[in-house]
Design an enzyme around this catalytic site. Structure first.
Site, PDB file in Angstrom:
ATOM      1  N   LYS A  22       0.848  -1.202   0.000  1.00  0.00           N
ATOM      2  CA  LYS A  22       0.000   0.000   0.000  1.00  0.00           C
ATOM      3  C   LYS A  22       0.881   1.248   0.000  1.00  0.00           C
ATOM      4  O   LYS A  22       0.670   2.161  -0.814  1.00  0.00           O
ATOM      5  CB  LYS A  22      -0.881   0.008   1.250  1.00  0.00           C
ATOM      6  CG  LYS A  22      -1.544   1.363   1.517  1.00  0.00           C
ATOM      7  CD  LYS A  22      -2.450   1.372   2.714  1.00  0.00           C
ATOM      8  CE  LYS A  22      -1.742   1.680   3.986  1.00  0.00           C
ATOM      9  NZ  LYS A  22      -1.470   3.119   4.240  1.00  0.00           N
ATOM     10  N   ASN A  23       1.886   1.299   0.882  1.00  0.00           N
ATOM     11  CA  ASN A  23       2.660   2.526   1.016  1.00  0.00           C
ATOM     12  C   ASN A  23       3.675   2.713  -0.100  1.00  0.00           C
ATOM     13  O   ASN A  23       4.344   3.748  -0.156  1.00  0.00           O
ATOM     14  CB  ASN A  23       3.326   2.574   2.399  1.00  0.00           C
ATOM     15  CG  ASN A  23       2.283   2.751   3.499  1.00  0.00           C
ATOM     16  OD1 ASN A  23       1.111   3.041   3.202  1.00  0.00           O
ATOM     17  ND2 ASN A  23       2.682   2.550   4.734  1.00  0.00           N
ATOM     18  N   CYS A 117      -5.123  13.012  11.857  1.00  0.00           N
ATOM     19  CA  CYS A 117      -5.863  11.766  11.739  1.00  0.00           C
ATOM     20  C   CYS A 117      -5.826  11.137  13.124  1.00  0.00           C
ATOM     21  O   CYS A 117      -5.280  11.705  14.065  1.00  0.00           O
ATOM     22  CB  CYS A 117      -5.248  10.860  10.683  1.00  0.00           C
ATOM     23  SG  CYS A 117      -3.756  10.072  11.236  1.00  0.00           S
ATOM     24  N   ARG A 122       0.210  14.985  12.397  1.00  0.00           N
ATOM     25  CA  ARG A 122       0.788  14.669  11.090  1.00  0.00           C
ATOM     26  C   ARG A 122       0.917  15.891  10.190  1.00  0.00           C
ATOM     27  O   ARG A 122       0.272  16.036   9.168  1.00  0.00           O
ATOM     28  CB  ARG A 122      -0.025  13.559  10.431  1.00  0.00           C
ATOM     29  CG  ARG A 122      -0.073  12.347  11.364  1.00  0.00           C
ATOM     30  CD  ARG A 122      -0.632  11.123  10.775  1.00  0.00           C
ATOM     31  NE  ARG A 122       0.206  10.594   9.720  1.00  0.00           N
ATOM     32  CZ  ARG A 122      -0.199   9.569   8.968  1.00  0.00           C
ATOM     33  NH1 ARG A 122      -1.386   9.070   9.153  1.00  0.00           N
ATOM     34  NH2 ARG A 122       0.582   9.103   8.011  1.00  0.00           N
ATOM     35  N   ASP A 307       4.359   0.979  11.955  1.00  0.00           N
ATOM     36  CA  ASP A 307       3.161   0.331  11.404  1.00  0.00           C
ATOM     37  C   ASP A 307       3.019  -1.110  11.857  1.00  0.00           C
ATOM     38  O   ASP A 307       2.018  -1.756  11.562  1.00  0.00           O
ATOM     39  CB  ASP A 307       3.200   0.369   9.867  1.00  0.00           C
ATOM     40  CG  ASP A 307       3.029   1.778   9.354  1.00  0.00           C
ATOM     41  OD1 ASP A 307       3.263   1.996   8.151  1.00  0.00           O
ATOM     42  OD2 ASP A 307       2.684   2.665  10.153  1.00  0.00           O
ATOM     43  N   ARG A 399      -8.715  -0.467   3.903  1.00  0.00           N
ATOM     44  CA  ARG A 399      -7.803   0.540   3.339  1.00  0.00           C
ATOM     45  C   ARG A 399      -6.431  -0.075   3.057  1.00  0.00           C
ATOM     46  O   ARG A 399      -5.737   0.337   2.146  1.00  0.00           O
ATOM     47  CB  ARG A 399      -7.630   1.698   4.322  1.00  0.00           C
ATOM     48  CG  ARG A 399      -8.864   2.523   4.522  1.00  0.00           C
ATOM     49  CD  ARG A 399      -8.552   3.778   5.287  1.00  0.00           C
ATOM     50  NE  ARG A 399      -7.442   4.502   4.654  1.00  0.00           N
ATOM     51  CZ  ARG A 399      -6.971   5.661   5.110  1.00  0.00           C
ATOM     52  NH1 ARG A 399      -7.483   6.195   6.192  1.00  0.00           N
ATOM     53  NH2 ARG A 399      -5.986   6.272   4.490  1.00  0.00           N
TER      54      ARG A 399
HETATM   55  C1  EPZ Z   1       4.069   7.172   6.053  1.00  0.00           C
HETATM   56  O1  EPZ Z   1       3.288   8.226   6.578  1.00  0.00           O
HETATM   57  C2  EPZ Z   1       3.147   5.977   5.979  1.00  0.00           C
HETATM   58  N1  EPZ Z   1       2.037   6.254   5.065  1.00  0.00           N
HETATM   59  C3  EPZ Z   1       2.609   5.637   7.368  1.00  0.00           C
HETATM   60  O2  EPZ Z   1       1.824   4.452   7.249  1.00  0.00           O
HETATM   61  C4  EPZ Z   1       3.799   5.353   8.287  1.00  0.00           C
HETATM   62  O3  EPZ Z   1       3.322   5.117   9.591  1.00  0.00           O
HETATM   63  C5  EPZ Z   1       4.757   6.539   8.288  1.00  0.00           C
HETATM   64  O4  EPZ Z   1       5.160   6.851   6.929  1.00  0.00           O
HETATM   65  C6  EPZ Z   1       6.011   6.257   9.105  1.00  0.00           C
HETATM   66  O5  EPZ Z   1       6.665   5.131   8.591  1.00  0.00           O
HETATM   67  C7  EPZ Z   1       2.243   6.148   3.728  1.00  0.00           C
HETATM   68  O6  EPZ Z   1       3.340   5.833   3.273  1.00  0.00           O
HETATM   69  C8  EPZ Z   1       1.072   6.423   2.846  1.00  0.00           C
HETATM   70  P1  EPZ Z   1       6.175  10.506   8.090  1.00  0.00           P
HETATM   71  P2  EPZ Z   1       3.900   9.733   6.560  1.00  0.00           P
HETATM   72  O7  EPZ Z   1       6.172  11.763   7.279  1.00  0.00           O
HETATM   73  O8  EPZ Z   1       4.742   9.934   5.367  1.00  0.00           O
HETATM   74  C9  EPZ Z   1       6.518  13.913  11.376  1.00  0.00           C
HETATM   75  C10 EPZ Z   1      -0.029   3.056   7.603  1.00  0.00           C
HETATM   76  O9  EPZ Z   1      -0.555   2.560   8.614  1.00  0.00           O
HETATM   77  N2  EPZ Z   1       6.423  14.852  10.238  1.00  0.00           N
HETATM   78  O10 EPZ Z   1       7.335   9.558   7.955  1.00  0.00           O
HETATM   79  O11 EPZ Z   1       2.782  10.668   6.819  1.00  0.00           O
HETATM   80  C11 EPZ Z   1       5.199  13.203  11.610  1.00  0.00           C
HETATM   81  O12 EPZ Z   1       4.361  13.989  12.431  1.00  0.00           O
HETATM   82  C12 EPZ Z   1       0.426   4.503   7.603  1.00  0.00           C
HETATM   83  O13 EPZ Z   1       0.179   2.443   6.519  1.00  0.00           O
HETATM   84  C13 EPZ Z   1       6.608  16.204  10.477  1.00  0.00           C
HETATM   85  O14 EPZ Z   1       6.826  16.623  11.609  1.00  0.00           O
HETATM   86  O15 EPZ Z   1       4.831   9.682   7.864  1.00  0.00           O
HETATM   87  C14 EPZ Z   1       5.620  11.933  12.274  1.00  0.00           C
HETATM   88  O16 EPZ Z   1       5.807  12.182  13.657  1.00  0.00           O
HETATM   89  C15 EPZ Z   1       0.163   5.176   8.942  1.00  0.00           C
HETATM   90  N3  EPZ Z   1       6.530  17.073   9.430  1.00  0.00           N
HETATM   91  C16 EPZ Z   1       6.994  11.636  11.653  1.00  0.00           C
HETATM   92  O17 EPZ Z   1       7.426  12.861  11.047  1.00  0.00           O
HETATM   93  C17 EPZ Z   1       6.297  16.641   8.140  1.00  0.00           C
HETATM   94  O18 EPZ Z   1       6.267  17.487   7.227  1.00  0.00           O
HETATM   95  C18 EPZ Z   1       6.967  10.566  10.587  1.00  0.00           C
HETATM   96  O19 EPZ Z   1       6.003  10.929   9.627  1.00  0.00           O
HETATM   97  C19 EPZ Z   1       6.115  15.258   7.927  1.00  0.00           C
HETATM   98  C20 EPZ Z   1       6.193  14.387   8.980  1.00  0.00           C
END
Ligand code: EPZ
Length: 419
Positions: A22-23, A117, A122, A307, A399
Site C-alpha cells: 500500500k505505502n 488523523c 501529522r 506500522d 484501506r
Molecule cells: C508514512 O506516513 C506511511 N504512510 C505511514 O503508514 C507510516 O506510519 C509513516 O510513513 C512512518 O513510517 C504512507 O506511506 C502512505 P512521516 P507519513 O512523514 O509519510 C513527522 C499506515 O498505517 N512529520 O514519515 O505521513 C510526523 O508527524 C500509515 O500504513 C513532520 O513533523 O509519515 C511523524 O511524527 C500510517 N513534518 C513523523 O514525522 C512533516 O512534514 C513521521 O512521519 C512530515 C512528517
C-alpha cells in the site's frame, strides 16, 4: 457497516500470498504525473486507498485504467487540473503526494491540507519547506496549500530533514527529478517503499544516486517518460501475518515476502521465540515454543516499524513475561490498548511507552477499530482468543489489507465478514 467475526483458537497453517505494498503504490501512482508517457504498475493491490488515489488522479485529469485480473494499473496524462480537493484529501493523507509532482511538472498545485488523523497531527511542514528551498512560493489559504514554482521551474537544492519523514522524502524526491540542477536530500527516509519509488523514477528516466541510503542525490532532467514497474511486496502485511502465525501457534509461508524488508521486525520476532526463515518462495514463519516478552522501540527503517507496533503488541499480550512497547514516531498510536484490554490483555500506558504483561489467554469480545493497524491488531488478538470476537468498523482494514478474511480463512482461521 461491515464487521468481521472471528472464532479464536485455531493455529494457522499454509501459504498466504503477500500483495503489493500500500505505502509503495500510493507514491508510485502520483509519480505518473511527472512523465510524458503511460506508467504501468503491476502487482497492484486491490485496496480502498488505491481507489481513493485513482479518484484523485482522475480529478486531476489523468487516465487511470485498472486491470484487476492482471493486477495492473496504467496511468496516462498529462494532468489538466491542479487541485486536490478537501473531500478526497481528508479521506487519505497520502493525497498530499501529488503536490511535489504537480509543482515540478506544471508549476502549480492547490492541495488541501491533510489535517490530522487518529494517530496524530501529522503536519506537512517538511514537505513545504523543501519545496520552498527549491524555489517554490507556498501560501496556506483557507485550508489549502497553494504552491507555485518560479518562472524557470524548480531549482535543485540541498535539503536536510530535521526528522526522518517518509512522505516528505517522497514528495521532494519526485519534485527533484524535474528541477533545474542537482538536489541532495540529507537524513532522507530509507523505507523500502522509497527505494521502490526511486527505482520506478529511474525507469522513467530520472537520475538518482544513493538509493536505499539516507542521502539521495538527484540530477534534474528536462522530462521523464512513462514506463513499467512492479510494486514491491508489502512488508507490513507480511509482518502482520507473521504475527498471526505466531499468535495462533501455527506455521505459515508468506509468499513473496522479503526478509531484508522486515528490518528489525525480523530480529524482534526471533527474540520473542518466532521462527522466521527465508525460502525461495518467501518467508516461513512458525512459533517454536513459548513466546517471550521482548521490548521494542519504533524507529524509522531499518528500525522496528511503527506500522507494526499494534500488531506486535497483540502478540506480546499472550507472551510469557513483560514487554515494553515504546512509540516514538506518532503521538497517539495506542488506541488499540483499551480494546485489547477488553479482551483480557494487561497493558499499562505511560506516555509514549506501554507495559504489556502476558496472560495465558485472551477472551473474545466485540471490539472497535480506530485506525488501520489498530484494527488488524484486534483481528490478531481474536485469532488467539477463546470464543468469539467481533471487530467493528472494518472499513479501516479495507484501506490496507486486501481480502484479509479470505487470506486468513485459507490457512485455517474461522473468520467471516458480516454485512
Ligand atoms: C508514512 O506516513 C506511511 N504512510 C505511514 O503508514 C507510516 O506510519 C509513516 O510513513 C512512518 O513510517 C504512507 O506511506 C502512505 P512521516 P507519513 O512523514 O509519510 C513527522 C499506515 O498505517 N512529520 O514519515 O505521513 C510526523 O508527524 C500509515 O500504513 C513532520 O513533523 O509519515 C511523524 O511524527 C500510517 N513534518 C513523523 O514525522 C512533516 O512534514 C513521521 O512521519 C512530515 C512528517
Amino acid at each position: 457497516m461491515d464487521r468481521i467475526r472471528i472464532k479464536g483458537g485455531r493455529p494457522l497453517n499454509g501459504t498466504i500470498p503477500i500483495s503489493g505494498a500500500k505505502n509503495a503504490v500510493l507514491a508510485l501512482m502520483p509519480a505518473a504525473l511527472l512523465g510524458d508517457g503511460a506508467l504501468t504498475l503491476s502487482n497492484v493491490p486491490n485496496l480502498a486507498d488505491v481507489q481513493t488515489m485513482t479518484a484523485l488522479l482522475r480529478e486531476l485529469g489523468m487516465g487511470v485504467a485498472h486491470d484487476t485480473a492482471a493486477r495492473t494499473t496504467t496511468i496516462t496524462g498529462p494532468a489538466t487540473a491542479h487541485e486536490a480537493p478537501y473531500d478526497i484529501v481528508r479521506k487519505m493523507r497520502a493525497s498530499v503526494l501529488v503536490l511535489g509532482p504537480l509543482v515540478a511538472r506544471h508549476g502549480i498545485a492547490r492541495v488541501s491540507l491533510p489535517g490530522g488523523c487518529a494517530i496524530g497531527t501529522r503536519p506537512v511542514d517538511l514537505h513545504l519547506k523543501g519545496l520552498e528551498a527549491m524555489g517554490a512560493t507556498i501560501a496556506v489559504e483557507g485550508g489549502y496549500i497553494e504552491a507555485r514554482a518560479p518562472e524557470g521551474g524548480l531549482r535543485g537544492a540541498r535539503i536536510i530533514f530535521p526528522v526522518v519523514s517518509v512522505g516528505a522524502t517522497e514528495n521532494l524526491l519526485m519534485a527533484a527529478t524535474l528541477a533545474k540542477g542537482d538536489t541532495e536530500l540529507v537524513n532522507a527516509a530509507r523505507e523500502p517503499e522509497i527505494e521502490d519509488l526511486a527505482l520506478c523514477l529511474m525507469r522513467m528516466g530520472a537520475r538518482i544516486e544513493g538509493i536505499g541510503t539516507d542521502r539521495l542525490r538527484i540530477q534534474g532532467v528536462g522530462a521523464l517518460v512513462g514506463g513499467e514497474h512492479p510494486v514491491v511486496a508489502d512488508r507490513i502485511e507480511a509482518g502482520t501475518y507473521a504475527c498471526a502465525a505466531a499468535i495462533t501457534g501455527g506455521e505459515v509461508l508468506l509468499g513473496g515476502a522479503r526478509l531484508d524488508h522486515l528490518g528489525a521486525v525480523a530480529r524482534v520476532l526471533r527474540e520473542a521465540g518466532v521462527g522466521v526463515a527465508e525460502e525461495p518462495a518467501g518467508l516461513r514463519v512458525s512459533r517454536m515454543n513459548g513466546l517471550h516478552g521482548v521490548d521494542v522501540v519504533t524507529e524509522p527503517f531499518p528500525g522496528f516499524a511503527t506500522d507494526m507496533q499494534a500488531q506486535f503488541m497483540a502478540l506480546m499480550c499472550v507472551a510469557q513475561g513483560a514487554s515494553m512497547v515504546t512509540e516514538t514516531i506518532f503521538e497517539n498510536r495506542f488506541m488499540h490498548v483499551p480494546e485489547l484490554a477488553r479482551m483480557g490483555a494487561r497493558i499499562n500506558v505511560h506516555g509514549a511507552s506501554a507495559i504489556v504483561r502476558g496472560v495465558p489467554s485472551l477472551s473474545g469480545a466485540p471490539v472497535m477499530a480506530t485506525d488501520l493497524r489498530a484494527s488488524v491488531s484486534l483481528v490478531l488478538a481474536g485469532l488467539a482468543a477463546r470464543g468469539e470476537t467481533i471487530v467493528n468498523r472494518v472499513y479501516h482494514l479495507d484501506r490496507g489489507y486486501e481480502r484479509l478474511e479470505d487470506k486468513l480463512a485459507a490457512v485455517g482461521a474461522d473468520v467471516e465478514r458480516m454485512k
